[in-house]
Design an enzyme around this catalytic site. Structure first.
Site, short mmCIF file in Angstrom:
data_model
loop_
_atom_site.label_atom_id
_atom_site.label_comp_id
_atom_site.label_asym_id
_atom_site.label_seq_id
_atom_site.Cartn_x
_atom_site.Cartn_y
_atom_site.Cartn_z
N ALA A 21 -24.10 -43.20 29.41
CA ALA A 21 -23.99 -42.56 30.54
C ALA A 21 -22.31 -42.40 31.38
O ALA A 21 -22.47 -43.77 31.45
CB ALA A 21 -25.02 -42.79 31.53
N GLY A 23 -21.30 -41.77 34.90
CA GLY A 23 -21.34 -40.66 35.86
C GLY A 23 -19.69 -40.65 36.95
O GLY A 23 -18.75 -40.91 36.24
N GLY A 24 -19.65 -39.92 38.15
CA GLY A 24 -18.40 -39.33 38.96
C GLY A 24 -17.83 -41.61 39.36
O GLY A 24 -17.09 -41.39 39.62
N SER A 26 -18.63 -44.12 37.03
CA SER A 26 -18.43 -45.74 36.20
C SER A 26 -19.41 -44.62 35.03
O SER A 26 -19.89 -43.80 34.76
CB SER A 26 -19.45 -46.46 36.72
OG SER A 26 -20.58 -46.02 37.47
N LYS A 43 -22.13 -51.58 33.21
CA LYS A 43 -21.74 -50.83 34.12
C LYS A 43 -19.99 -51.19 34.37
O LYS A 43 -19.74 -51.78 35.52
CB LYS A 43 -22.48 -49.88 35.36
CG LYS A 43 -22.15 -49.05 35.57
CD LYS A 43 -23.02 -48.95 36.91
CE LYS A 43 -22.86 -47.08 37.12
NZ LYS A 43 -24.39 -46.45 37.49
N ASP A 141 -23.70 -45.01 46.34
CA ASP A 141 -23.28 -43.88 45.38
C ASP A 141 -25.18 -43.68 44.97
O ASP A 141 -25.38 -44.09 43.69
CB ASP A 141 -22.31 -44.35 44.08
CG ASP A 141 -22.40 -43.28 43.46
OD1 ASP A 141 -22.37 -42.12 43.36
OD2 ASP A 141 -22.01 -44.01 41.91
#
Length: 423
Positions: A21, A23-24, A26, A43, A141
């Site tokens: 996945a 994200g903004g 990581s 992560k 976050d």
């Protein structure tokens, strides 16, 4: 921005296999721990750590504090490290269990959630945040990418690189979820998590974020002269709560514990009333909730408790704990409640037919006895109450305590603690 490729090895130990996945802030990788020979999730932060010693010491301190933060709805932290990339940047990473689940963001790609399901996810997320805030940790976050839906319920990711309340802001975050005060460089505060929780709740109900900005640059130039939006697909009480979380003034937002309490109250209503919430108009619903709060307690529907909106816990009389046996309970009111009233609320929740209706009699009796022992042990109350909180978490993990029941009981414990400390 740091970059990694499959086959990269972090800290001479974690072999990155494929990204799970993005994200903004990581990227989560499926990885192999070459030391312990197990699959893990790693992560990796996208932004490079500054090389200043103070920044790196603070990052490590935050990770260690987060690793000591244990909550059934927060993912466990195995390890934290910093690795130098091929471009010479320093990337912080957190190692976690590799769980079988679906990111909430992926689920939302198929459309919004029913309001009750969205409220349940938000309630459990709020409960994790409240526990972190009580320890001085701010997540920073809270996003749909950081909520993992598993067979055992949700898991909130990324407490591994949190911040202490009061730390300077360092622009970590995903823009649509960033509270407006962060643009002015305000210090880290739990209210930023509550704002992000409001964005998350709105997004789950409507299938889109409340505002269109998706980058830091767009946030800097955004103009929002109107009050925050309410999700039209939610009952009035839920929509109003969401709007309060999105308030541009941090001081006007509810605390995470208040959000959890309010959502628990809505979800704890009998199904026949919840069906009414789903179809009632805003005005009718608001009047209905007010009417419920003003009913005499003996006229309330089973499982529904009367209380102020910010702390919806019942204070029904309880005869199972004589006041003469607990001299330390006679204290001044805290937030309008005495210790006696807060204890009565704890008992009323345990005996409620809706919230804790499936609770076994042996579990209920054990919890009552532990609470009584805490309140008649001068000098040991805080440690014994902390033990009772751990017991609640253990019973939930065992499947013997419903999440909504545990939340209500923790609210009562918070009120007991506040009343005991009141002058």
């Amino acid at each position: 921005m740091t970059r990694h490729e499959p086959g990269d090895i972090l800290a001479r130990r974690y072999l990155l296999l494929d990204p799970l996945a993005r994200g903004g802030m990581s990227v989560i990788w499926r990885a192999f721990d070459q030391s312990l020979h197990r699959m893990v999730a790693v992560k990796v932060q996208c932004s490079s750590l500054q090389t200043g010693l103070g920044d790196r010491v603070r990052a490590r301190s935050e990770a260690r504090a987060a690793a000591r933060f244990i909550h059934p709805d927060a993912i466990e932290i195995y390890d934290y490290g910093e690795a130098v990339t091929t471009s010479g940047e320093v990337a912080a990473f957190v190692v976690m269990p590799l769980l079988d689940g679906v990111p909430l963001a992926e689920r939302l790609e198929r459309g919004p959630l029913p309001w009750a399901e969205a409220a349940a996810v938000a309630m459990r997320t709020a409960r994790v945040l409240a526990a972190g805030h009580a320890r001085g940790l701010v997540h920073r976050d809270v996003t749909a990418e950081n909520v993992l839906l598993t067979g055992d319920g949700l898991k909130l990711l990324d407490f591994g690189i949190a911040a202490w309340a009061g730390d300077p802001d360092d622009e970590r975050g995903t823009p649509p979820y960033v509270a407006p005060e962060r643009l002015a460089g305000a210090p880290t505060h739990p209210a930023v998590d509550v704002y992000a929780l409001g964005v998350l709740l709105f997004t789950m109900i409507e299938g889109r974020t409340p505002y269109p900005e998706t980058t830091w640059e767009q946030l800097e130039t955004a103009r929002r002269p109107y009050p925050p939006p309410r999700p039209p697909g939610a009952p009035h009480a839920i929509a109003l709560l969401c709007q309060r979380c999105l308030d541009p003034e941090p001081a006007r937002r509810p605390e995470a514990a208040e959000v959890a309490a309010a959502l628990t109250a809505a979800l704890s209503l009998p199904k026949r009333l919840r069906r009414g919430l789903a179809v009632a108009g805003a005005g009718v619903l608001a009047l209905s909730l007010v009417a419920l709060m003003e009913l005499p307690r003996d006229a309330m529907p089973p499982g529904v408790t009367a209380s102020p909106p910010a702390s919806p816990v019942a204070s029904l009389p309880s005869t199972s704990m004589p006041s003469a046996s607990m001299p330390s309970m006679e204290r001044s009111p805290a937030e309008g409640r005495t210790v006696r009233q807060a204890v009565d609320g704890f008992h009323a929740t345990l005996e409620g037919s809706d919230v804790c209706g499936a609770l076994g009699g042996d579990v209920a009796l054990d919890l009552k006895q532990v609470l009584r022992g805490a309140l008649v042990s001068p000098g040991q109350e805080d440690s014994l109450l902390a033990g009772l909180r751990r017991k609640l978490a253990d019973r939930e993990r065992e499947g013997r305590l419903a999440p909504a029941c545990r939340t209500q009981l923790e609210i009562s414990l918070n009120e007991i603690t506040a009343a005991r400390r009141s002058p």
